[in-house]
Design an enzyme around this catalytic site. Structure first.
Site, mmCIF file in Angstrom:
data_model
loop_
_atom_site.group_PDB
_atom_site.id
_atom_site.type_symbol
_atom_site.label_atom_id
_atom_site.label_comp_id
_atom_site.label_asym_id
_atom_site.label_seq_id
_atom_site.Cartn_x
_atom_site.Cartn_y
_atom_site.Cartn_z
ATOM 1 N N THR A 197 0.854 -1.179 0.000
ATOM 2 C CA THR A 197 0.000 0.000 0.000
ATOM 3 C C THR A 197 0.890 1.228 0.000
ATOM 4 O O THR A 197 1.828 1.293 0.783
ATOM 5 C CB THR A 197 -0.881 0.012 1.266
ATOM 6 O OG1 THR A 197 -1.701 -1.151 1.255
ATOM 7 C CG2 THR A 197 -1.760 1.251 1.313
ATOM 8 N N ARG A 225 -14.255 -7.056 -1.021
ATOM 9 C CA ARG A 225 -13.607 -6.672 0.248
ATOM 10 C C ARG A 225 -12.969 -5.287 0.139
ATOM 11 O O ARG A 225 -12.330 -4.949 -0.851
ATOM 12 C CB ARG A 225 -12.533 -7.708 0.595
ATOM 13 C CG ARG A 225 -11.709 -7.388 1.851
ATOM 14 C CD ARG A 225 -10.408 -6.690 1.522
ATOM 15 N NE ARG A 225 -9.533 -6.580 2.690
ATOM 16 C CZ ARG A 225 -8.411 -5.853 2.722
ATOM 17 N NH1 ARG A 225 -8.040 -5.170 1.655
ATOM 18 N NH2 ARG A 225 -7.689 -5.795 3.800
ATOM 19 N N VAL A 226 -13.181 -4.472 1.145
ATOM 20 C CA VAL A 226 -12.538 -3.153 1.195
ATOM 21 C C VAL A 226 -11.649 -3.103 2.437
ATOM 22 O O VAL A 226 -12.088 -3.476 3.528
ATOM 23 C CB VAL A 226 -13.596 -2.026 1.270
ATOM 24 C CG1 VAL A 226 -12.921 -0.671 1.435
ATOM 25 C CG2 VAL A 226 -14.454 -2.029 0.013
ATOM 26 N N GLY A 227 -10.420 -2.678 2.250
ATOM 27 C CA GLY A 227 -9.495 -2.572 3.377
ATOM 28 C C GLY A 227 -9.538 -1.197 4.014
ATOM 29 O O GLY A 227 -10.500 -0.441 3.862
ATOM 30 N N ASP A 228 -8.479 -0.876 4.712
ATOM 31 C CA ASP A 228 -8.402 0.408 5.411
ATOM 32 C C ASP A 228 -8.096 1.581 4.473
ATOM 33 O O ASP A 228 -8.453 2.725 4.754
ATOM 34 C CB ASP A 228 -7.317 0.359 6.504
ATOM 35 C CG ASP A 228 -5.943 0.003 5.927
ATOM 36 O OD1 ASP A 228 -5.891 -0.770 4.941
ATOM 37 O OD2 ASP A 228 -4.930 0.486 6.452
ATOM 38 N N GLY A 251 -5.516 -4.378 6.559
ATOM 39 C CA GLY A 251 -6.475 -3.291 6.708
ATOM 40 C C GLY A 251 -7.544 -3.524 7.764
ATOM 41 O O GLY A 251 -7.954 -2.593 8.461
HETATM 42 N N1 GLY Z 1 -3.755 -1.857 3.850
HETATM 43 C C1 GLY Z 1 -4.296 -2.270 2.648
HETATM 44 C C2 GLY Z 1 -5.364 -3.262 2.727
HETATM 45 O O1 GLY Z 1 -5.525 -3.932 3.731
HETATM 46 O O2 GLY Z 1 -6.066 -3.413 1.772
#
Ligand code: GLY
Length: 336
Positions: A197, A225-228, A251
């Site tokens: 990232t 799926r969505v991360g941070d 995330g």
């Molecule tokens: N930090 C990036 C993710 O978990 O998608």
């Protein structure tokens, strides 16, 4: 003390007081402009951002330029060259935030080369903060972005072909850390990184802070799926009064503690950027120390003086810094 004695004393001590003040002042002076970013891949990202900052451009333009630079790199795990989800589709997340708390984000966007610029358009052209999936793509196309090929990069294609054989379409969980190399937030069993990232923060000549994050997210994630990274307060937070923070790593663990918002709140309480990051890492590890040994999270922060620092759960997190004084990669401290 009579007036004469006071004046004599003042004459003697004035230079001393002056020099003390000068020292105090220089400690207060801001280290600006400056840009910091996650990982050693942040060096060329910082260079792209610096081209804007050195001409007295805005931190907002600088962080966007830095993110665009890495999204252009088809060999990097960020952008369309990144690893796909478990359905073999690359979905991208990005967000941007400026000194006035204006922010925009896209999540799960497909076939768009520069999600960071779409995020900026969301910020500047809509009353919203986050657009997702097909809606984000539709908005991008309406705003002049072009639809790119859905084909995977050669590297991602080969890696996915191997992964699908062994993992039988199972979502990634409990990724073991098998090596301590830099540039690897999480690791597959053979030691290769599963995603990267890019988070960056800049302070411009006017003392304004901005930040940006762009990623293809966790490799082989469940589709959707969505991360941070695109979540304001998780992957990125900017408070122009006190500082800004960004994150890299797993995330889900960052979202659970509203990680970057927490880091900025610790800076508001007076902690240095490094200690603020450390306290946020401690918050994650405290929940389950054994589980925390199986994943990585790194925070990176800058305060309003241009002081910066980072902290990670495990060894291996590095970050890049560019200012008039330096252009280098730092090892982050770590907890476990
Ligand atoms: N930090 C990036 C993710 O978990 O998608």
């Amino acid at each position: 003390m009579n007036r004469r004695k006071f004046l004599n004393l003042s004459a003697l001590t004035a230079p001393l007081l002056l020099s003390k003040n000068a020292i105090a002042h220089s400690a207060q002076q801001k280290n600006k402009p400056i840009v910091i970013s996650t990982w050693d891949s942040g060096m060329p990202v910082n260079a792209a951002a610096w081209k804007i900052l050195e001409k007295n451009g805005s931190a907002l333009d600088a962080v966007e330029a830095g993110a665009i630079h890495i999204e252009n790199d088809i060999n990097c795990c960020v952008g369309l060259g990144g690893y796909p989800d478990r359905d073999g589709i690359v979905t991208l997340d990005a967000c941007i935030m400026d000194h006035n708390a204006n922010c925009g984000a896209v999540a799960g966007i497909e076939r768009i080369k520069h999600p960071i610029s779409v995020a900026r358009k969301v910020m500047e052209k809509t009353p919203h903060v986050i657009l997702v999936g097909n809606g984000a793509q539709q908005f991008a196309l309406e705003n002049g972005f072009t639809l790119e090929s859905a084909a995977l990069s050669t590297d991602a294609k080969n890696a996915y072909a191997e992964w699908i054989k062994k993992n039988e379409y199972k979502p990634v969980s409990n990724i073991e850390r098998k090596q301590n190399g830099p540039f690897a937030p999480n690791f597959f069993e053979d030691g290769t990184p599963n995603h990267d990232t890019m988070g960056l923060i800049a302070m411009d000549i006017k003392n304004n802070l901005s930040g940006a994050v762009t990623t293809s997210g966790m490799a082989y994630k469940v589709h959707g799926r969505v991360g941070d990274s695109p979540i304001i307060g998780a992957g990125l937070f900017v408070d122009n009064e006190f500082g800004a923070a960004t994150s890299s790593g797993t995330g889900e663990e960052v979202i659970r503690i509203c990680g970057t918002h927490l880091v900025v709140e610790f800076m508001r309480q007076g902690y240095s950027p490094e200690l603020a990051c450390k306290k946020a890492v401690e918050r994650i590890v405290k929940r389950d120390r054994e589980k925390a040994k199986t994943f990585q999270v790194g925070f990176l922060a800058m305060n309003k003086k241009g002081q910066f620092g980072a902290y990670a759960i495990q060894k291996g997190f590095v970050f890049s810094v560019k200012s008039t004084n330096e252009n280098k990669i730092y090892d982050s401290k770590f907890l476990i």
